[in-house]
Design a protein around this motif. Structure first.
Motif, PDB file in Angstrom:
ATOM      1  N   GLN A  60       0.295  -6.209   3.628  1.00  0.00           N
ATOM      2  CA  GLN A  60       0.651  -6.643   4.981  1.00  0.00           C
ATOM      3  C   GLN A  60      -0.495  -7.407   5.642  1.00  0.00           C
ATOM      4  O   GLN A  60      -0.968  -7.064   6.732  1.00  0.00           O
ATOM      5  CB  GLN A  60       1.061  -5.433   5.838  1.00  0.00           C
ATOM      6  N   GLN A  61      -0.923  -8.491   4.974  1.00  0.00           N
ATOM      7  CA  GLN A  61      -1.988  -9.316   5.526  1.00  0.00           C
ATOM      8  C   GLN A  61      -1.477 -10.729   5.779  1.00  0.00           C
ATOM      9  O   GLN A  61      -0.588 -11.232   5.091  1.00  0.00           O
ATOM     10  CB  GLN A  61      -3.197  -9.319   4.595  1.00  0.00           C
ATOM     11  N   TRP A  62      -2.086 -11.383   6.781  1.00  0.00           N
ATOM     12  CA  TRP A  62      -1.611 -12.667   7.268  1.00  0.00           C
ATOM     13  C   TRP A  62      -2.352 -13.819   6.606  1.00  0.00           C
ATOM     14  O   TRP A  62      -3.562 -13.756   6.391  1.00  0.00           O
ATOM     15  CB  TRP A  62      -1.782 -12.758   8.784  1.00  0.00           C
ATOM     16  N   PHE A  63      -1.604 -14.887   6.329  1.00  0.00           N
ATOM     17  CA  PHE A  63      -2.162 -16.114   5.762  1.00  0.00           C
ATOM     18  C   PHE A  63      -1.532 -17.300   6.480  1.00  0.00           C
ATOM     19  O   PHE A  63      -0.316 -17.331   6.693  1.00  0.00           O
ATOM     20  CB  PHE A  63      -1.860 -16.226   4.260  1.00  0.00           C
ATOM     21  N   ASN A  64      -2.359 -18.271   6.852  1.00  0.00           N
ATOM     22  CA  ASN A  64      -1.813 -19.505   7.417  1.00  0.00           C
ATOM     23  C   ASN A  64      -1.068 -20.285   6.348  1.00  0.00           C
ATOM     24  O   ASN A  64      -1.492 -20.342   5.192  1.00  0.00           O
ATOM     25  CB  ASN A  64      -2.937 -20.368   7.987  1.00  0.00           C
ATOM     26  N   LEU A  65       0.025 -20.900   6.745  1.00  0.00           N
ATOM     27  CA  LEU A  65       0.810 -21.712   5.823  1.00  0.00           C
ATOM     28  C   LEU A  65       0.288 -23.141   5.792  1.00  0.00           C
ATOM     29  O   LEU A  65      -0.106 -23.696   6.826  1.00  0.00           O
ATOM     30  CB  LEU A  65       2.287 -21.709   6.234  1.00  0.00           C
ATOM     31  N   ASP A  66       0.293 -23.725   4.613  1.00  0.00           N
ATOM     32  CA  ASP A  66      -0.043 -25.133   4.447  1.00  0.00           C
ATOM     33  C   ASP A  66       1.196 -25.941   4.795  1.00  0.00           C
ATOM     34  O   ASP A  66       2.181 -25.940   4.061  1.00  0.00           O
ATOM     35  CB  ASP A  66      -0.477 -25.389   3.001  1.00  0.00           C
TER      36      ASP A  66
ATOM     37  N   SER B  22     -10.176 -22.150  -2.848  1.00  0.00           N
ATOM     38  CA  SER B  22     -10.737 -22.455  -1.533  1.00  0.00           C
ATOM     39  C   SER B  22      -9.650 -22.461  -0.460  1.00  0.00           C
ATOM     40  O   SER B  22      -9.840 -21.917   0.636  1.00  0.00           O
ATOM     41  CB  SER B  22     -11.452 -23.809  -1.580  1.00  0.00           C
ATOM     42  N   LYS B  23      -8.506 -23.061  -0.760  1.00  0.00           N
ATOM     43  CA  LYS B  23      -7.399 -23.108   0.198  1.00  0.00           C
ATOM     44  C   LYS B  23      -6.846 -21.708   0.473  1.00  0.00           C
ATOM     45  O   LYS B  23      -6.488 -21.386   1.614  1.00  0.00           O
ATOM     46  CB  LYS B  23      -6.286 -24.021  -0.322  1.00  0.00           C
ATOM     47  N   PHE B  24      -6.787 -20.888  -0.582  1.00  0.00           N
ATOM     48  CA  PHE B  24      -6.285 -19.525  -0.426  1.00  0.00           C
ATOM     49  C   PHE B  24      -7.194 -18.716   0.493  1.00  0.00           C
ATOM     50  O   PHE B  24      -6.729 -18.023   1.415  1.00  0.00           O
ATOM     51  CB  PHE B  24      -6.179 -18.868  -1.803  1.00  0.00           C
ATOM     52  N   GLU B  25      -8.493 -18.816   0.283  1.00  0.00           N
ATOM     53  CA  GLU B  25      -9.446 -18.092   1.115  1.00  0.00           C
ATOM     54  C   GLU B  25      -9.428 -18.602   2.551  1.00  0.00           C
ATOM     55  O   GLU B  25      -9.520 -17.832   3.512  1.00  0.00           O
ATOM     56  CB  GLU B  25     -10.861 -18.221   0.534  1.00  0.00           C
ATOM     57  N   GLN B  26      -9.287 -19.924   2.705  1.00  0.00           N
ATOM     58  CA  GLN B  26      -9.247 -20.519   4.042  1.00  0.00           C
ATOM     59  C   GLN B  26      -7.997 -20.079   4.792  1.00  0.00           C
ATOM     60  O   GLN B  26      -8.034 -19.841   6.008  1.00  0.00           O
ATOM     61  CB  GLN B  26      -9.288 -22.040   3.935  1.00  0.00           C
TER      62      GLN B  26
ATOM     63  N   TYR C 264      -6.518 -17.291   4.537  1.00  0.00           N
ATOM     64  CA  TYR C 264      -6.733 -15.906   4.978  1.00  0.00           C
ATOM     65  C   TYR C 264      -7.670 -15.866   6.191  1.00  0.00           C
ATOM     66  O   TYR C 264      -7.397 -15.181   7.186  1.00  0.00           O
ATOM     67  CB  TYR C 264      -7.308 -15.082   3.832  1.00  0.00           C
ATOM     68  N   THR C 265      -8.761 -16.618   6.114  1.00  0.00           N
ATOM     69  CA  THR C 265      -9.753 -16.620   7.198  1.00  0.00           C
ATOM     70  C   THR C 265      -9.174 -17.206   8.487  1.00  0.00           C
ATOM     71  O   THR C 265      -9.369 -16.665   9.581  1.00  0.00           O
ATOM     72  CB  THR C 265     -10.999 -17.418   6.786  1.00  0.00           C
ATOM     73  N   ASP C 266      -8.446 -18.314   8.368  1.00  0.00           N
ATOM     74  CA  ASP C 266      -7.932 -19.014   9.548  1.00  0.00           C
ATOM     75  C   ASP C 266      -6.733 -18.328  10.188  1.00  0.00           C
ATOM     76  O   ASP C 266      -6.329 -18.698  11.297  1.00  0.00           O
ATOM     77  CB  ASP C 266      -7.551 -20.455   9.182  1.00  0.00           C
TER      78      ASP C 266
END
Length: 252
Positions: A99-105, A122-126, A128-130
């Motif tokens: 149940q963790q959030w990730f920004n969509l491309d 890099s995109k996957f980590e970004q 998660y961070t963003d």
């Protein structure tokens, strides 16, 4: 998940928990889950799918917005994409993500190949961070955890098993994944609260912090309405009192 060998495949449970989109046009969301092969499945909110993955697999989650509670390709609008490299997931999130959030491309065409592995990580980590930093970007809440049930290898197929509640209960997250999830949820709630506060009330931060040390408050304009009523002469005995500094804390 962290002990998966390059030649092995295991089933992982993928759940689309929720989608947040501040500019939503419709209210129903679906996610097309793919592991790189020809077989894909579409799941809705809170639905869980068992997907066969290896260490080199890249899971693709393509989110669609729909006007009806049933997924219809003709009316579905692609909202965005998240690609999850299983190798990176095994390295950094060996207990899975819960149940963790990730920004969509929202710019990449989902039909395009995943591309360079380093860029993918890099995109996957970004994403998660963003997810916490940018509350206006469409985002997906996901769970991807190793399954706690065994499927006979001869009957296992990519994206073939819809998982019921009894299996999801058995395949709960471990403590590390749970703690990481709670930390991110708390940070996300803080970011949302701060943005709502910023939009609705004046800032409670010092003026110098928001306008710079040399900044000053603009003078009132006619559109702001009349100023306060003029005060009469101070009562006797109070005229010589010094003004109270605005940065003094109130006494309790």
């Amino acid at each position: 998940m962290g002990n998966t060998l390059a030649t092995d495949t295991i089933p992982v449970l993928c759940t689309m928990v929720d989608v947040h989109n501040p500019k939503a046009q419709d209210m129903f969301y679906f996610c097309n889950v793919s592991s790189g092969g020809a077989s894909t499945k579409v799941i809705g909110r809170s639905q869980t799918l068992s997907v066969e993955v290896g260490i080199t697999t890249v899971l693709s989650f393509t989110v669609y917005e729909c006007p009806e509670p049933v997924f219809t390709p003709e009316t579905a609008r692609c909202l965005g994409l998240l690609r999850v490299p299983i190798e990176r997931l095994a390295e950094r999130y060996s207990s899975g993500i819960f149940q963790q959030w990730f920004n969509l491309d929202t710019k990449t065409d989902p039909r395009m190949p995943a591309g360079d592995p380093q860029t993918l990580v890099s995109k996957f980590e970004q994403a998660y961070t963003d997810a916490v930093a940018d509350v206006y970007q469409p985002k997906i809440c996901l769970s991807v955890i190793g399954s706690a049930f065994e499927v006979q290898r001869g009957t296992r197929q990519t994206c073939s098993i819809f998982v019921g509640e009894e299996v999801k209960t058995q395949a709960g997250p471990d403590l590390k994944a749970l703690i990481a999830s709670h930390k991110q949820q708390a940070a996300y709630i803080d970011a949302l609260h701060e943005e709502i506060r910023r939009l609705n009330v004046p800032s409670y931060r010092p003026l110098a912090a928001s306008q710079g040390m040399g900044g000053s408050r603009p003078p009132p304009t006619a559109s702001m309405g009349p100023g306060p009523m003029p005060l009469g002469p101070a009562p006797q005995g109070y005229a010589s009192m010094p003004p109270v500094s605005s940065n003094m804390a109130p006494a309790y």
